[in-house]
Design an enzyme around this catalytic site. Structure first.
Site, short mmCIF file in Angstrom:
data_model
loop_
_atom_site.label_atom_id
_atom_site.label_comp_id
_atom_site.label_asym_id
_atom_site.label_seq_id
_atom_site.Cartn_x
_atom_site.Cartn_y
_atom_site.Cartn_z
N HIS A 46 41.85 49.64 50.06
CA HIS A 46 40.66 48.91 49.63
C HIS A 46 39.58 49.92 49.30
O HIS A 46 39.52 51.01 49.89
CB HIS A 46 40.16 47.99 50.75
N GLU A 48 36.49 50.12 50.12
CA GLU A 48 35.68 50.55 51.26
C GLU A 48 36.39 51.61 52.10
O GLU A 48 35.79 52.60 52.51
CB GLU A 48 35.35 49.35 52.17
N CYS A 76 36.51 42.45 53.88
CA CYS A 76 37.50 41.73 54.67
C CYS A 76 37.41 42.20 56.14
O CYS A 76 36.68 43.15 56.44
CB CYS A 76 38.89 42.00 54.12
N CYS A 79 38.10 46.03 56.56
CA CYS A 79 37.03 46.90 56.06
C CYS A 79 35.77 46.77 56.89
O CYS A 79 35.10 47.77 57.18
CB CYS A 79 36.77 46.60 54.60
#
Length: 144
Positions: A46, A48, A76, A79
């Site tokens: 991801h 992040e 999410c 993260c």
């Protein structure tokens, strides 16, 4: 947030879910990246997470105190948890994620008083632009 949106647009062009992130310290960009799950065949790639990894390498440590993360989509749970663990001071996100968001929508990991660190959260920054890019991506994916 505009730099994060540029990263999201690159992700869109690469066929990734268009999420971009930028980590800032003292008004300087430490790291910026975008979702790369498809390209890297990695569920944890991801935007992040990639930004946190890059910033940690650049600073020589995992504690990212006094930093601000700008991301185009509400993080999410994975993260949001990583932001807490990395001691990021502030989170700024664009679009809400009512189905998976963990910074106020489904969960509030950054503000959970049971955790040893909390982040200041600012939401809805360039929300329309961030949401439009995500909506277009999924419209294109669903088109026959």
């Amino acid at each position: 947030m505009k730099a994060a949106l540029l990263q999201a647009e690159q992700a869109f062009q690469e066929g990734e879910v268009p999420v971009g992130a930028v980590l800032v310290l003292d008004q300087e960009i430490l790291a910026q990246n975008r979702n790369r799950r498809e390209a890297w065949c990695d569920a944890t790639a991801h935007a992040e997470i990639l930004v946190l990894r890059e910033a940690g390498q650049r600073l020589g440590g995992w504690r990212l105190a006094d930093t601000t993360l700008y991301v185009t989509l509400e993080p999410c749970p994975m993260c949001a948890g990583a932001l807490v663990l990395a001691r990021v001071s502030r989170l700024v996100f664009g679009a809400y994620d009512p189905k998976g968001g963990a910074a106020g929508s489904l969960y509030d990991i950054p503000g959970d008083p049971r955790l040893n660190h909390r982040l200041e959260v600012t939401s809805g920054v360039l929300e329309n632009e961030c949401a439009a890019l995500l909506q277009q991506f999924f419209r294109d994916k669903r088109a026959p």
